[in-house]
Design a protein around this motif. Structure first.
Motif: not given
Length: 127
Positions: A88-93, A96-98, A112-113, A118-120
């Motif tokens: 879902m996050l990828r679809g919102l651009d 993705i860090y790992k 993600v960042t 900031h790392y999340i």
């Protein structure tokens, strides 16, 4: 002495972009906002943001401008489905860090960042 974590404040460069990220993309409800200071409801601990400029003016702390986060900490959010959340996050651009991976102790984690880098951690609950 007993300490209880109540809140975390992230100092950010771009208030509008960061506000949009945490409110609209991650879906965190706003508890309170006063100018560039915002508190998000994340459960027992409040996540807050404020601009680097504002913190200099309000309390006089030096917050050097930076386009790269110091990466000395991470925020962790527990979700029911890590893979679906990352997609879902990828679809919102969202960067993705790992990618999701299952750790030896059984927890699935991905990173993600936010707009300031900031790392999340997006993770499953510890069993």
């Amino acid at each position: 002495m007993k300490l209880a974590m109540k809140y975390i404040i992230l100092y950010v460069n771009d208030f509008d972009k960061t506000m949009n990220f945490y409110k609209e993309i991650l879906g965190l409800p706003v508890k309170m906002q006063h100018d560039t200071y915002v508190e998000f409801d994340t459960g027992a601990t409040t996540l807050s943001i404020n601009t680097r400029e504002s913190i200099k003016e309000i309390i006089g702390l030096e917050m050097p401008a930076s386009s790269v986060a110091s990466q000395t900490f991470e925020l962790g959010f527990v979700v029911e489905d890590v893979v679906a959340t990352i997609e879902m996050l990828r679809g919102l651009d969202v960067p993705i860090y790992k990618e999701p991976v299952t750790k030896p102790w059984g927890q699935t984690v991905a990173y993600v960042t936010d707009p300031d880098g900031h790392y999340i951690e997006i993770c499953s609950a510890m069993e």
